[in-house]
Enzyme design. Structure first.
Site, PDB file in Angstrom:
ATOM      1  N   TYR A  77     -12.386   5.092  -6.051  1.00 32.92           N
ATOM      2  CA  TYR A  77     -12.218   4.720  -4.649  1.00 32.92           C
ATOM      3  C   TYR A  77     -13.466   4.081  -4.049  1.00 32.92           C
ATOM      4  CZ  TYR A  77      -7.518   6.345  -4.419  1.00 32.92           C
ATOM      5  OH  TYR A  77      -6.164   6.445  -4.639  1.00 32.92           O
ATOM      6  N   ARG A  80     -13.366   0.536  -5.057  1.00 36.18           N
ATOM      7  CA  ARG A  80     -12.383  -0.224  -4.272  1.00 36.18           C
ATOM      8  C   ARG A  80     -12.876  -0.452  -2.844  1.00 36.18           C
ATOM      9  NH1 ARG A  80      -6.836   2.580  -4.933  1.00 36.18           N
ATOM     10  NH2 ARG A  80      -6.163   0.924  -3.536  1.00 36.18           N
ATOM     11  N   VAL A 114      -4.402  -0.405   1.798  1.00 36.63           N
ATOM     12  CA  VAL A 114      -5.438   0.517   2.298  1.00 36.63           C
ATOM     13  C   VAL A 114      -6.786  -0.202   2.393  1.00 36.63           C
ATOM     14  CG1 VAL A 114      -4.261   2.543   1.360  1.00 36.63           C
ATOM     15  CG2 VAL A 114      -5.922   1.331  -0.069  1.00 36.63           C
ATOM     16  N   ASP A 115      -6.766  -1.543   2.197  1.00 34.02           N
ATOM     17  CA  ASP A 115      -8.008  -2.315   2.038  1.00 34.02           C
ATOM     18  C   ASP A 115      -8.679  -2.698   3.353  1.00 34.02           C
ATOM     19  OD1 ASP A 115      -5.866  -5.057   0.994  1.00 34.02           O
ATOM     20  OD2 ASP A 115      -6.505  -4.549   3.027  1.00 34.02           O
ATOM     21  N   HIS A 132      -0.027   4.056   4.095  1.00 35.33           N
ATOM     22  CA  HIS A 132      -0.676   4.799   3.010  1.00 35.33           C
ATOM     23  C   HIS A 132      -2.130   5.087   3.309  1.00 35.33           C
ATOM     24  CE1 HIS A 132       2.662   2.976   0.285  1.00 35.33           C
ATOM     25  NE2 HIS A 132       3.073   4.043   0.941  1.00 35.33           N
ATOM     26  N   CYS A 145      -8.735  23.072   6.326  1.00 34.86           N
ATOM     27  CA  CYS A 145      -9.662  22.343   7.204  1.00 34.86           C
ATOM     28  C   CYS A 145      -9.013  21.033   7.633  1.00 34.86           C
ATOM     29  CB  CYS A 145     -10.954  22.066   6.437  1.00 34.86           C
ATOM     30  SG  CYS A 145     -12.164  21.148   7.403  1.00 34.86           S
ATOM     31  N   CYS A 253     -16.400  22.517   7.358  1.00 37.78           N
ATOM     32  CA  CYS A 253     -15.990  23.824   6.811  1.00 37.78           C
ATOM     33  C   CYS A 253     -16.988  24.255   5.744  1.00 37.78           C
ATOM     34  CB  CYS A 253     -14.588  23.731   6.221  1.00 37.78           C
ATOM     35  SG  CYS A 253     -14.525  22.757   4.697  1.00 37.78           S
ATOM     36  N   ASN A 320       6.616 -13.973  -2.026  1.00 41.14           N
ATOM     37  CA  ASN A 320       6.121 -13.357  -3.254  1.00 41.14           C
ATOM     38  C   ASN A 320       5.868 -14.460  -4.277  1.00 41.14           C
ATOM     39  OD1 ASN A 320       5.903 -11.719  -5.693  1.00 41.14           O
ATOM     40  ND2 ASN A 320       6.733 -10.060  -4.412  1.00 41.14           N
ATOM     41  N   ALA A 341       1.053 -15.790  -0.851  1.00 40.61           N
ATOM     42  CA  ALA A 341       1.209 -15.479   0.581  1.00 40.61           C
ATOM     43  C   ALA A 341       0.182 -16.215   1.431  1.00 40.61           C
ATOM     44  CB  ALA A 341       1.076 -13.974   0.789  1.00 40.61           C
TER      45      ALA A 341
HETATM   46  C1  BV8 Z   1       6.400  10.787  -1.662  1.00 44.10           C
HETATM   47  C2  BV8 Z   1      -2.415   4.564  -1.486  1.00 44.10           C
HETATM   48  C3  BV8 Z   1       7.238  12.908  -1.946  1.00 44.10           C
HETATM   49  C4  BV8 Z   1      -3.268   5.036  -2.615  1.00 44.10           C
HETATM   50  C5  BV8 Z   1      -0.166   4.305  -2.428  1.00 44.10           C
HETATM   51  C6  BV8 Z   1      11.277   7.998  -8.556  1.00 44.10           C
HETATM   52  C7  BV8 Z   1      12.141   7.329  -7.724  1.00 44.10           C
HETATM   53  C8  BV8 Z   1      11.843   7.127  -6.378  1.00 44.10           C
HETATM   54  C9  BV8 Z   1      10.634   7.599  -5.846  1.00 44.10           C
HETATM   55  C10 BV8 Z   1       9.792   8.265  -6.694  1.00 44.10           C
HETATM   56  C11 BV8 Z   1      10.090   8.457  -8.037  1.00 44.10           C
HETATM   57  N1  BV8 Z   1       9.056   9.124  -8.592  1.00 44.10           N
HETATM   58  C12 BV8 Z   1       8.133   9.347  -7.652  1.00 44.10           C
HETATM   59  C13 BV8 Z   1       8.574   8.856  -6.494  1.00 44.10           C
HETATM   60  C14 BV8 Z   1       7.895   8.896  -5.211  1.00 44.10           C
HETATM   61  C15 BV8 Z   1       6.794   7.848  -5.168  1.00 44.10           C
HETATM   62  C16 BV8 Z   1       7.315   6.492  -5.524  1.00 44.10           C
HETATM   63  O1  BV8 Z   1       7.974   5.827  -4.731  1.00 44.10           O
HETATM   64  N2  BV8 Z   1       7.004   6.062  -6.768  1.00 44.10           N
HETATM   65  C17 BV8 Z   1       7.432   4.758  -7.206  1.00 44.10           C
HETATM   66  C18 BV8 Z   1       6.357   4.180  -8.128  1.00 44.10           C
HETATM   67  C19 BV8 Z   1       8.760   4.891  -7.920  1.00 44.10           C
HETATM   68  N3  BV8 Z   1       6.356   7.829  -3.780  1.00 44.10           N
HETATM   69  C20 BV8 Z   1       5.450   8.735  -3.394  1.00 44.10           C
HETATM   70  O2  BV8 Z   1       4.911   9.513  -4.129  1.00 44.10           O
HETATM   71  C21 BV8 Z   1       5.174   8.756  -1.894  1.00 44.10           C
HETATM   72  N4  BV8 Z   1       5.293  10.111  -1.461  1.00 44.10           N
HETATM   73  O3  BV8 Z   1       7.407  10.327  -2.106  1.00 44.10           O
HETATM   74  O4  BV8 Z   1       6.243  12.086  -1.358  1.00 44.10           O
HETATM   75  C22 BV8 Z   1       7.370  14.028  -1.044  1.00 44.10           C
HETATM   76  C23 BV8 Z   1       8.547  14.180  -0.330  1.00 44.10           C
HETATM   77  C24 BV8 Z   1       8.686  15.278   0.465  1.00 44.10           C
HETATM   78  C25 BV8 Z   1       7.644  16.216   0.559  1.00 44.10           C
HETATM   79  C26 BV8 Z   1       6.459  16.016  -0.161  1.00 44.10           C
HETATM   80  C27 BV8 Z   1       6.313  14.920  -0.960  1.00 44.10           C
HETATM   81  C28 BV8 Z   1       3.759   8.308  -1.614  1.00 44.10           C
HETATM   82  C29 BV8 Z   1       3.613   6.858  -1.989  1.00 44.10           C
HETATM   83  C30 BV8 Z   1       2.236   6.344  -1.536  1.00 44.10           C
HETATM   84  C31 BV8 Z   1       1.327   6.228  -2.744  1.00 44.10           C
HETATM   85  N5  BV8 Z   1       0.066   5.578  -2.329  1.00 44.10           N
HETATM   86  N6  BV8 Z   1      -1.323   3.745  -1.996  1.00 44.10           N
HETATM   87  C32 BV8 Z   1      -4.070   3.905  -3.206  1.00 44.10           C
HETATM   88  O5  BV8 Z   1      -3.905   2.731  -2.810  1.00 44.10           O
HETATM   89  O6  BV8 Z   1      -4.905   4.204  -4.082  1.00 44.10           O
HETATM   90  S1  BV8 Z   1       1.041   3.280  -3.063  1.00 44.10           S
HETATM   91  C33 BV8 Z   1       0.210   1.923  -3.697  1.00 44.10           C
HETATM   92  O7  BV8 Z   1       1.028   1.379  -4.700  1.00 44.10           O
HETATM   93  C34 BV8 Z   1       0.068   0.821  -2.707  1.00 44.10           C
HETATM   94  O8  BV8 Z   1      -0.235   1.304  -1.428  1.00 44.10           O
HETATM   95  C35 BV8 Z   1       1.386   0.141  -2.749  1.00 44.10           C
HETATM   96  O9  BV8 Z   1       2.283   0.699  -1.847  1.00 44.10           O
HETATM   97  C36 BV8 Z   1       1.889   0.473  -4.126  1.00 44.10           C
HETATM   98  C37 BV8 Z   1       1.897  -0.786  -4.953  1.00 44.10           C
HETATM   99  O10 BV8 Z   1       2.930  -1.528  -4.423  1.00 44.10           O
HETATM  100  P1  BV8 Z   1       2.694  -3.027  -3.926  1.00 44.10           P
HETATM  101  O11 BV8 Z   1       1.920  -3.046  -2.672  1.00 44.10           O
HETATM  102  O12 BV8 Z   1       4.029  -3.644  -3.938  1.00 44.10           O
HETATM  103  O13 BV8 Z   1       1.778  -3.673  -4.990  1.00 44.10           O
HETATM  104  P2  BV8 Z   1       2.234  -4.036  -6.441  1.00 44.10           P
HETATM  105  O14 BV8 Z   1       1.001  -4.239  -7.210  1.00 44.10           O
HETATM  106  O15 BV8 Z   1       3.238  -3.047  -6.878  1.00 44.10           O
HETATM  107  O16 BV8 Z   1       3.007  -5.410  -6.256  1.00 44.10           O
HETATM  108  C38 BV8 Z   1       2.291  -6.535  -5.788  1.00 44.10           C
HETATM  109  C39 BV8 Z   1       3.378  -7.513  -5.404  1.00 44.10           C
HETATM  110  O17 BV8 Z   1       2.746  -8.647  -4.865  1.00 44.10           O
HETATM  111  C40 BV8 Z   1       4.179  -7.986  -6.609  1.00 44.10           C
HETATM  112  O18 BV8 Z   1       5.529  -8.115  -6.206  1.00 44.10           O
HETATM  113  C41 BV8 Z   1       3.590  -9.355  -6.903  1.00 44.10           C
HETATM  114  O19 BV8 Z   1       4.546 -10.236  -7.452  1.00 44.10           O
HETATM  115  C42 BV8 Z   1       3.183  -9.816  -5.532  1.00 44.10           C
HETATM  116  N7  BV8 Z   1       2.046 -10.741  -5.491  1.00 44.10           N
HETATM  117  C43 BV8 Z   1       0.953 -10.770  -6.298  1.00 44.10           C
HETATM  118  N8  BV8 Z   1       0.112 -11.752  -5.878  1.00 44.10           N
HETATM  119  C44 BV8 Z   1       0.680 -12.324  -4.781  1.00 44.10           C
HETATM  120  C45 BV8 Z   1       1.911 -11.687  -4.533  1.00 44.10           C
HETATM  121  N9  BV8 Z   1       2.705 -12.032  -3.514  1.00 44.10           N
HETATM  122  C46 BV8 Z   1       2.292 -13.033  -2.710  1.00 44.10           C
HETATM  123  N10 BV8 Z   1       1.122 -13.700  -2.876  1.00 44.10           N
HETATM  124  C47 BV8 Z   1       0.300 -13.379  -3.900  1.00 44.10           C
HETATM  125  N11 BV8 Z   1      -0.858 -14.043  -4.060  1.00 44.10           N
HETATM  126 ZN    ZN Z   2     -13.623  20.799   5.717  1.00 46.72          ZN
END
Ligand code: BV8
Ligand code: ZN
Length: 350
Positions: A77, A80, A114-115, A132, A145, A253, A320, A341
């Site tokens: 992190y 990043r 988150v950037d 996020h 805490c 804490c 995209n 984009a």
């Molecule tokens: C939750 C912060 C549960 C951290 C992030 C199975 C089925 C369904 C759901 C799940 C499952 N298994 C697990 C889950 C839940 C999970 C989930 O959805 N997983 C997915 C992978 C299936 N979700 C969670 O865990 C969420 N919490 O569900 O809690 C719960 C419920 C009740 C009670 C308690 C708990 C939490 C999700 C948040 C995770 N944190 N980020 C960090 O950044 O380090 S997510 C992180 O990854 C990013 O924030 C972002 O959201 C994600 C990546 O996605 P994208 O942003 O789309 O990026 P990606 O690289 O994937 O794609 C880039 C896109 O851009 C591509 O399409 C590409 O073609 C395009 N692109 C590239 N260059 C360009 C472009 N487009 C335009 N111009 C360009 N130049």
């Molecule tokens: Zn604390």
């Protein structure tokens, strides 16, 4: 060829139909993802960007990884944060910010990023929801805490997290970066200034993560730039080991470990943010337009807002580089604008 070299061809009839619809829309929902910041040099989660050193970024972005190896997760992190601070918002961030200023409550922007680049582009904070969290928020990892810090731009947060340069690597003492080095000190004093003063250290850190150079190339590259940040995303570059005591600790804490203020996989999205989004959605029976920018829309519950918008009558416009469209595909009357984009969005939102 990469989209950055060939300006995107937006079919004129699609541009016209989109811009006509945009001008008539009074309720717009936008979902932003890592692709929006790709042109700012920040790797996305997919493809090469999905790896950091030998780790799958998705595996590091979990509470389990943090409890197992907090130092490694903090180095991930901190790297990043360092990259995001050196990145600049691109034309798409600014185009979205301008639209948001014009539309006020008529445009709610949900960012998965988150950037910190949308806030730095002047996107109005009241209608920008960071689903996020942010690399620049910190919170205490102790369950009991509630200590939270917002907008902490100090880089590195603690000397031990300073990204080693060849110089500091030389006088490494027992794995800790020597906090007395000029680089570590001016990083500390440089807290939050938007444009870091020109440091003597070459900050042109490699934007590509986990470049596949061999140990020899990595060393040769480091030797060639005597005062160059080591690309610690490269698995061939040794990562300094950091003792727990040198990681950021909570001031409130009994010294719990501070953690990045982001939502990890398996964690709930912030309840207050989700409630404010629901209030906006419920405020009217319809949504006219759903903008889906630079996201594969596969992470839930964020991706679920596309279906909510559709259910309220929204037409969907995807921006995209690939034909990466939300689950359920595109419906009649939707748009897919293929391209970077940073090039497409300013055109669309003109
Ligand atoms: C939750 C912060 C549960 C951290 C992030 C199975 C089925 C369904 C759901 C799940 C499952 N298994 C697990 C889950 C839940 C999970 C989930 O959805 N997983 C997915 C992978 C299936 N979700 C969670 O865990 C969420 N919490 O569900 O809690 C719960 C419920 C009740 C009670 C308690 C708990 C939490 C999700 C948040 C995770 N944190 N980020 C960090 O950044 O380090 S997510 C992180 O990854 C990013 O924030 C972002 O959201 C994600 C990546 O996605 P994208 O942003 O789309 O990026 P990606 O690289 O994937 O794609 C880039 C896109 O851009 C591509 O399409 C590409 O073609 C395009 N692109 C590239 N260059 C360009 C472009 N487009 C335009 N111009 C360009 N130049
Ligand atoms: Zn604390």
């Amino acid at each position: 060829a990469s989209s950055a070299t060939h300006p995107p061809i937006i079919p004129p009839e699609d541009l016209t139909s989109f811009q006509t619809h945009l001008s008539r829309s009074t309720r717009i929902l936008a979902l932003l993802g890592a692709g929006l910041s790709a042109s700012s040099g920040l790797p996305t989660f997919r493809g090469a960007g999905g790896l950091w050193r030998t780790h799958d970024a998705m595996q590091l972005a979990t509470p389990e990884a943090f409890s197992r190896d907090p130092a490694l997760v903090w180095q991930f992190y901190s790297y990043r944060r360092h990259m995001a601070l050196r990145a600049k918002p691109n034309a798409a961030h600014f185009a979205l910010a301008e639209l948001a200023k014009r539309r006020g409550e008529g445009l709610l922007t949900l960012s998965q990023n988150v950037d910190g680049l949308s806030p730095r582009a002047g996107h109005p904070p009241e209608t920008l929801k960071l689903l996020h969290g942010s690399l620049f928020d910190l919170k205490c990892s102790s369950f009991f805490c509630s200590h939270v810090e917002r907008d902490n731009y100090t880089d590195p947060i603690v000397p031990a997290l300073a990204i080693p340069t060849t110089k500091t690597a030389e006088n490494e003492n027992n794995g800790e970066i020597d906090p007395t080095t000029k680089q570590a000190l001016n990083q500390l004093t440089n807290n939050g200034k938007e444009e870091n003063e020109e440091e003597e250290v070459d900050t042109s850190i490699a934007a590509s993560s986990s470049s596949s150079t061999s140990p020899r190339d990595a060393q040769a590259e480091a030797d060639a730039n005597p005062n160059h940040y080591l690309d610690i995303s490269n698995p061939h570059v040794t990562l300094p080991t950091i003792p727990l005591s040198s990681l950021p600790h909570c001031p409130s804490c009994t010294h719990g470990l501070l953690r990045p203020g982001v939502v990890w996989f398996g964690e709930m999205l912030p309840a207050d943010i989700m409630a404010s989004i629901d209030a906006w959605i419920e405020a009217s029976p319809t949504i006219d337009l759903m903008l889906v920018v630079g996201t594969s829309a596969k992470v839930y519950p964020a991706a679920g807002f596309v279906d909510v918008a559709r259910a309220k009558g929204a037409r969907v416009a995807v921006v995209n580089v690939e034909r990466d469209v939300p689950a359920g595909g595109l419906a009649e009357g939707d748009w897919l604008f293929e391209g970077d984009a940073a090039l497409v969005l300013p055109e669309l939102l003109r």
